[in-house]
Design an enzyme around this catalytic site. Structure first.
Site, PDB file in Angstrom:
ATOM      1  N   HIS B  34       0.448 129.308   1.483  1.00 40.31           N
ATOM      2  CA  HIS B  34       0.865 130.412   2.394  1.00 40.31           C
ATOM      3  C   HIS B  34      -0.473 130.865   3.151  1.00 40.31           C
ATOM      4  CE1 HIS B  34      -0.790 133.108  -0.608  1.00 40.31           C
ATOM      5  NE2 HIS B  34       0.028 132.484  -1.563  1.00 40.31           N
ATOM      6  N   HIS B  37      -3.981 131.288   1.375  1.00 48.14           N
ATOM      7  CA  HIS B  37      -4.813 130.053   1.248  1.00 48.14           C
ATOM      8  C   HIS B  37      -5.456 129.428   2.319  1.00 48.14           C
ATOM      9  CE1 HIS B  37      -1.347 129.495  -2.107  1.00 48.14           C
ATOM     10  NE2 HIS B  37      -2.436 129.660  -2.640  1.00 48.14           N
ATOM     11  N   GLN B  61      -1.670 127.551 -18.587  1.00 43.36           N
ATOM     12  CA  GLN B  61      -1.997 129.083 -18.071  1.00 43.36           C
ATOM     13  C   GLN B  61      -0.409 129.802 -18.196  1.00 43.36           C
ATOM     14  OE1 GLN B  61      -3.638 128.085 -14.134  1.00 43.36           O
ATOM     15  NE2 GLN B  61      -2.559 130.016 -13.461  1.00 43.36           N
ATOM     16  N   LYS B 149      -5.911 139.360  -4.139  1.00 42.70           N
ATOM     17  CA  LYS B 149      -4.654 139.591  -4.948  1.00 42.70           C
ATOM     18  C   LYS B 149      -4.769 139.273  -6.403  1.00 42.70           C
ATOM     19  CE  LYS B 149      -1.078 137.156  -5.250  1.00 42.70           C
ATOM     20  NZ  LYS B 149      -0.392 136.781  -6.217  1.00 42.70           N
ATOM     21  N   MET B 184       1.188 138.216   0.073  1.00 46.10           N
ATOM     22  CA  MET B 184       1.663 137.071   0.170  1.00 46.10           C
ATOM     23  C   MET B 184       1.250 136.301  -1.233  1.00 46.10           C
ATOM     24  SD  MET B 184       1.061 135.111   3.829  1.00 46.10           S
ATOM     25  CE  MET B 184       1.850 136.057   5.265  1.00 46.10           C
ATOM     26  N   SER B 186       2.775 132.686  -3.796  1.00 46.35           N
ATOM     27  CA  SER B 186       3.919 131.797  -3.667  1.00 46.35           C
ATOM     28  C   SER B 186       4.998 132.282  -4.598  1.00 46.35           C
ATOM     29  CB  SER B 186       3.223 130.628  -4.738  1.00 46.35           C
ATOM     30  OG  SER B 186       2.052 130.112  -4.043  1.00 46.35           O
ATOM     31  N   ARG B 187       5.005 133.214  -5.304  1.00 53.92           N
ATOM     32  CA  ARG B 187       6.270 133.824  -6.352  1.00 53.92           C
ATOM     33  C   ARG B 187       7.274 134.644  -5.324  1.00 53.92           C
ATOM     34  NH1 ARG B 187       2.074 133.507 -10.647  1.00 53.92           N
ATOM     35  NH2 ARG B 187       3.288 132.323 -12.309  1.00 53.92           N
TER      36      ARG B 187
END
Lengths: 282, 282
Positions: B34, B37, B61, B149, B184, B186-187
């Site tokens: 996103h 990145h 992880q 973040k 922002m 990915s989750r």
């Protein structure tokens, strides 16, 4: 021979060597150098453009109550031996710079570090793996040299290098022995003259295991019993462990039908001695 | 853009770049790229000769029961985004090659990994530190780029790099937000439309903490109570933690009299969201 004490200076020198396309052979030690170390230095000289020897008695690989404070330190003698052996760079970092206030990062190889010496020296191999990784990152060697007397340590380092994708060849060299067979070790200086005689029992026990396997014995229980008898005949000796195990996993073996490692740790006086030999069956 | 899937190929390409004296900027990601990145890639392009982006959903992880299997994966879209953002090399290692049978080595940053997210995701930061160290050893970057973040992750990586004497600059970039303030991530794709509205409460809570500090409030208990009230007003939200802490040690602060980090983790539907902001007092 150049002597370097600061981490950033060592790192800069290695960066220049790498940029010039030179290869670096690295021999990490805790000092109190002996012929075993010299064999590693010789090998490193033959295989690389430059040889770096580090001397650092690593506090985090000693548990409380172990011999960190009494570990033999003789800087002048070590410097002479290193120089005469052809070391190009002697790296002597300080514990304060290696582990500054707020230090929190540790590397652990699980599994194989819980067996043999790992059962008796909690946190030892975590301390070893961590300091060796730090030294590798500082020195940036192409090859690093370890003695087979510390077989489990060598295995831990090989596993770490492989697992963490480090581009370093780990080269191991056979144990160097005194004339009567005692494996050379900095800790042999802890032995008084009587204990020094008793200490040969480790080698005798290993020799016996070799002979028994050569003569056809495959039952490890029988071999270990005989090794134990030899060690116990020395009243000064206290056995930590005697093991016949898989040379890759260090797990105990019941019946020998391939390569096997005989390994033992025995306390004599103030010294905790270790030794091992490979028992081969083709 | 070159695509590399094998560890040894990636390592060889990096070795050649290093020998040619080129600098490598590295952006490690788990994909589902996103704008956050892209900001990291842009920065890496400005500061280095070549940019390597890795995409690897790192199994170690994730704890059992976490979202390893459902984590968003969209290789084609990611490849297009990476290419359009100017990535030179896209590195896509496989889990089988990263963690082959017999893999046993783990890196752990103690202390700071036990706080905040570390309390709720056991082993998470050990998995992060381990994979990032492996990727660093493979890619050999001069600089690596992380988003703020994931503040605690960035702190863990910085600590590891410093402690292990790695010669890599860790560059962090501010969190990129949607128009309504949601960080922002990915989750965020886990959120349905109702949950997406609720998710703004994290940002609102952080904004409120900033405003309270600007208006003179120094008592963190009062600020946290107000943040909690805002989150709880969204019935879908379950709070993992809300903390105002020291930005270096992550330890809770009672009274703000310098820099302080407000950080929180909230579960909304299937998403565990995190966010943070720096509260400054001069």
């Amino acid at each position: 021979m150049k002597i370097i004490t600061s981490i950033s200076d060592m790192h800069k020198v290695s960066l220049v060597l790498k940029r010039e396309g030179r290869t670096i052979g690295f021999v990490p030690t805790m000092g109190a150098l002996h012929k075993g170390h010299v064999t590693l230095i010789d090998k490193a000289k033959r295989e690389n453009n430059k040889v770096v020897l580090s001397i650092f008695v690593n506090p985090i690989q000693f548990a409380p109550g172990e011999d960190y404070h009494s570990y033999p330190r003789d800087k002048e003698r070590d410097e002479i031996m290193a120089s005469q052996s052809g070391v190009d760079i002697l790296f002597l970092p300080s514990a304060d710079e290696m582990y500054p206030d707020g230090y929190e990062t540790f590397v652990n190889v699980e599994g194989i570090t819980e067996l043999l010496c790992g059962k008796f020296r909690h946190g030892h191999f975590k301390g070893v793996a961590t300091v060796v990784l730090k030294l590798f990152n500082i020195v940036m060697p192409d090859r690093a040299y370890f003695g087979e007397k510390d077989y489990q340590q060598m295995l831990v380092i090989k596993r770490m290098v492989n697992d963490l994708n480090l581009n370093i060849d780990i080269v191991s060299m056979p144990t160097i022995r005194e004339e009567d067979g005692l494996a050379m070790s900095s800790r042999n200086t802890y032995l008084d003259s009587g204990e020094r005689v008793s200490a040969v029992s480790l080698y005798k026990a290993l020799k016996t295991s070799e002979d028994m396997v050569k003569n056809g014995e495959r039952d490890t229980m029988k071999i270990i019993n005989e090794m134990e008898r030899i060690i116990r005949s020395e009243t000064a000796a206290k056995i930590d462990y005697i093991s016949i195990c898989d040379p890759d996993t260090l797990k105990d073996i019941k019946t020998i039908n391939g390569r096997a490692l005989a390994a033992l740790s025995v306390r004599i006086g103030n010294a905790r001695l270790i030794d091992n030999c490979m028992l081969g069956v083709k």
